[in-house]
Motif scaffolding. Structure first.
Motif, PDB file in Angstrom:
ATOM      1  N   GLU A  14      52.080  42.831  31.445  1.00 33.48           N
ATOM      2  CA  GLU A  14      52.352  41.797  32.448  1.00 33.48           C
ATOM      3  C   GLU A  14      51.102  40.969  32.764  1.00 33.48           C
ATOM      4  O   GLU A  14      50.883  40.541  33.895  1.00 33.48           O
ATOM      5  CB  GLU A  14      52.931  42.430  33.722  1.00 33.48           C
ATOM      6  CG  GLU A  14      54.241  43.169  33.464  1.00 33.48           C
ATOM      7  CD  GLU A  14      54.835  43.813  34.702  1.00 33.48           C
ATOM      8  OE1 GLU A  14      54.277  43.635  35.807  1.00 33.48           O
ATOM      9  OE2 GLU A  14      55.872  44.489  34.565  1.00 33.48           O
TER      10      GLU A  14
ATOM     11  N   ALA B 286      47.995  41.846  32.916  1.00 32.11           N
ATOM     12  CA  ALA B 286      46.940  42.544  33.663  1.00 32.11           C
ATOM     13  C   ALA B 286      46.449  43.734  32.844  1.00 32.11           C
ATOM     14  O   ALA B 286      47.243  44.481  32.271  1.00 32.11           O
ATOM     15  CB  ALA B 286      47.455  43.013  35.016  1.00 32.11           C
TER      16      ALA B 286
ATOM     17  N   ASN C  75      42.441  39.690  33.709  1.00 30.11           N
ATOM     18  CA  ASN C  75      43.361  39.024  32.798  1.00 30.11           C
ATOM     19  C   ASN C  75      42.739  38.971  31.399  1.00 30.11           C
ATOM     20  O   ASN C  75      41.643  39.490  31.171  1.00 30.11           O
ATOM     21  CB  ASN C  75      43.737  37.636  33.307  1.00 30.11           C
ATOM     22  CG  ASN C  75      42.531  36.710  33.427  1.00 30.11           C
ATOM     23  OD1 ASN C  75      41.473  36.960  32.833  1.00 30.11           O
ATOM     24  ND2 ASN C  75      42.685  35.625  34.174  1.00 30.11           N
TER      25      ASN C  75
ATOM     26  N   LEU D 101      41.673  40.117  38.501  1.00 27.16           N
ATOM     27  CA  LEU D 101      42.955  39.889  39.175  1.00 27.16           C
ATOM     28  C   LEU D 101      43.103  40.792  40.389  1.00 27.16           C
ATOM     29  O   LEU D 101      43.622  40.377  41.419  1.00 27.16           O
ATOM     30  CB  LEU D 101      44.118  40.145  38.199  1.00 27.16           C
ATOM     31  CG  LEU D 101      44.208  39.256  36.959  1.00 27.16           C
ATOM     32  CD1 LEU D 101      45.352  39.715  36.071  1.00 27.16           C
ATOM     33  CD2 LEU D 101      44.405  37.792  37.361  1.00 27.16           C
TER      34      LEU D 101
ATOM     35  N   PHE E 147      50.663  48.015  34.594  1.00 20.16           N
ATOM     36  CA  PHE E 147      51.743  47.443  35.384  1.00 20.16           C
ATOM     37  C   PHE E 147      53.061  47.592  34.640  1.00 20.16           C
ATOM     38  O   PHE E 147      53.129  47.473  33.410  1.00 20.16           O
ATOM     39  CB  PHE E 147      51.474  45.958  35.661  1.00 20.16           C
ATOM     40  CG  PHE E 147      50.679  45.711  36.905  1.00 20.16           C
ATOM     41  CD1 PHE E 147      51.314  45.597  38.139  1.00 20.16           C
ATOM     42  CD2 PHE E 147      49.300  45.591  36.857  1.00 20.16           C
ATOM     43  CE1 PHE E 147      50.591  45.379  39.298  1.00 20.16           C
ATOM     44  CE2 PHE E 147      48.554  45.376  38.006  1.00 20.16           C
ATOM     45  CZ  PHE E 147      49.203  45.263  39.228  1.00 20.16           C
TER      46      PHE E 147
ATOM     47  N   GLY F  27      56.360  44.946  37.694  1.00 21.98           N
ATOM     48  CA  GLY F  27      55.665  44.365  38.843  1.00 21.98           C
ATOM     49  C   GLY F  27      54.856  45.331  39.682  1.00 21.98           C
ATOM     50  O   GLY F  27      54.278  44.934  40.696  1.00 21.98           O
TER      51      GLY F  27
ATOM     52  N   ASP G 216      51.314  46.174  43.980  1.00 23.23           N
ATOM     53  CA  ASP G 216      51.919  45.069  43.237  1.00 23.23           C
ATOM     54  C   ASP G 216      50.814  44.147  42.728  1.00 23.23           C
ATOM     55  O   ASP G 216      49.622  44.427  42.884  1.00 23.23           O
ATOM     56  CB  ASP G 216      52.944  44.323  44.098  1.00 23.23           C
ATOM     57  CG  ASP G 216      52.335  43.731  45.370  1.00 23.23           C
ATOM     58  OD1 ASP G 216      51.092  43.583  45.435  1.00 23.23           O
ATOM     59  OD2 ASP G 216      53.101  43.414  46.294  1.00 23.23           O
ATOM     60  N   HIS G 217      51.195  43.021  42.141  1.00 22.48           N
ATOM     61  CA  HIS G 217      50.209  42.101  41.571  1.00 22.48           C
ATOM     62  C   HIS G 217      49.338  41.435  42.639  1.00 22.48           C
ATOM     63  O   HIS G 217      48.297  40.876  42.329  1.00 22.48           O
ATOM     64  CB  HIS G 217      50.912  41.032  40.727  1.00 22.48           C
ATOM     65  CG  HIS G 217      51.317  41.514  39.365  1.00 22.48           C
ATOM     66  ND1 HIS G 217      50.415  41.691  38.339  1.00 22.48           N
ATOM     67  CD2 HIS G 217      52.533  41.865  38.861  1.00 22.48           C
ATOM     68  CE1 HIS G 217      51.050  42.111  37.262  1.00 22.48           C
ATOM     69  NE2 HIS G 217      52.338  42.235  37.548  1.00 22.48           N
ATOM     70  N   HIS G 218      49.776  41.480  43.895  1.00 29.68           N
ATOM     71  CA  HIS G 218      48.986  40.904  44.998  1.00 29.68           C
ATOM     72  C   HIS G 218      48.024  41.932  45.596  1.00 29.68           C
ATOM     73  O   HIS G 218      47.380  41.659  46.600  1.00 29.68           O
ATOM     74  CB  HIS G 218      49.920  40.366  46.092  1.00 29.68           C
ATOM     75  CG  HIS G 218      50.879  39.323  45.591  1.00 29.68           C
ATOM     76  ND1 HIS G 218      50.478  38.074  45.200  1.00 29.68           N
ATOM     77  CD2 HIS G 218      52.232  39.376  45.412  1.00 29.68           C
ATOM     78  CE1 HIS G 218      51.535  37.376  44.803  1.00 29.68           C
ATOM     79  NE2 HIS G 218      52.610  38.150  44.924  1.00 29.68           N
ATOM     80  N   GLN G 219      47.976  43.107  45.014  1.00 27.94           N
ATOM     81  CA  GLN G 219      47.124  44.213  45.446  1.00 27.94           C
ATOM     82  C   GLN G 219      47.623  44.850  46.743  1.00 27.94           C
ATOM     83  O   GLN G 219      46.915  45.621  47.385  1.00 27.94           O
ATOM     84  CB  GLN G 219      45.654  43.760  45.609  1.00 27.94           C
ATOM     85  CG  GLN G 219      44.644  44.901  45.558  1.00 27.94           C
ATOM     86  CD  GLN G 219      43.198  44.414  45.578  1.00 27.94           C
ATOM     87  OE1 GLN G 219      42.910  43.280  45.213  1.00 27.94           O
ATOM     88  NE2 GLN G 219      42.294  45.270  46.009  1.00 27.94           N
TER      89      GLN G 219
END
Length: 206
Positions: free
Chosen positions: A4, A6, A19, A25, A36, A39, A53-56
């Motif tokens: 994904e 990451a 990335n 990231l 990941f 998500g 998640d991807h927003h930490q």
């Protein structure tokens, strides 16, 4: 390895995600990270694993001694010496943890506890808790079960198609038949869960 977009990386004294260009990231705030999946990634802080998640954002708290990737919105986690099956909210799908949980090739989960076996669907719905000495999904809506020397067949909703009564059961997929053999002539009556509940209510009413 990454997924994904990451990639887990050691940055200074901690682990985070970068990335493909090497840009950070997720800040290296963790002692260990996994890939990941759907998500979410499992991350370790101290001795416990949780999920971000991807927003930490920490979406599932640090509560596990190991935490597997999500597949079809389900993940296998371990707490102390027992395994559990959780959804993306961190809710357990099992009545009680098991000694072992295995995700099979068809996406179903084999549940093992105290030498007994159960089965769960890919979405975490329990077909049977670990109560059988053998359980095997033969085809759609037909699951072979065994206790001692008695065999039966259950459906995916947990209802019996054939009771635990037969000495041997064979599945003739070519002719779409189930062949069952018994040393006695008459099999016991098979009731669905709905019919059993109705029968219990009638007994209480009496």
């Amino acid at each position: 390895p990454g997924n994904e977009g990451a990639y887990g990386a050691r940055i200074g004294d901690g682990f985070g995600f970068i990335n493909a260009s090497g840009d950070t990231l997720v800040a290296p705030n963790y002692d260990q990270v996994a890939v990941f999946s759907e998500g979410m990634a499992s991350v370790k802080l101290g001795t416990k694993w949780g999920y971000i998640d991807h927003h930490q954002d920490l979406v599932i708290p640090y509560a596990y001694s190991s935490a597997g990737p999500f597949k079809d919105e389900m993940a296998i986690v371990k707490s102390e010496s027992k395994y559990d099956l959780i959804n993306k909210n961190g809710d357990s799908m099992l009545e009680s943890p098991c000694e072992r949980i295995s995700r099979m090739a068809d996406g179903y989960y084999l549940l093992e506890d105290k030498g007994l076996f159960g089965l769960a669907k890919p979405n975490g719905t329990i077909i049977s808790n670990p109560v059988f000495e053998e359980i095997r999904r033969e085809e759609k809506d037909k699951i072979l079960i065994r206790k001692g020397d008695k065999y039966g067949v259950i459906k995916e909703n947990g209802d019996f198609e054939l009771p635990l009564f037969y000495n041997s059961i064979l599945f003739d997929k070519k002719n779409d038949k189930v062949l069952a053999k018994s040393k006695t002539e008459k099999a016991p009556e098979v009731l669905s869960k709905k019919e059993l509940r109705k029968k219990r209510k009638q007994k209480k009413g009496a």
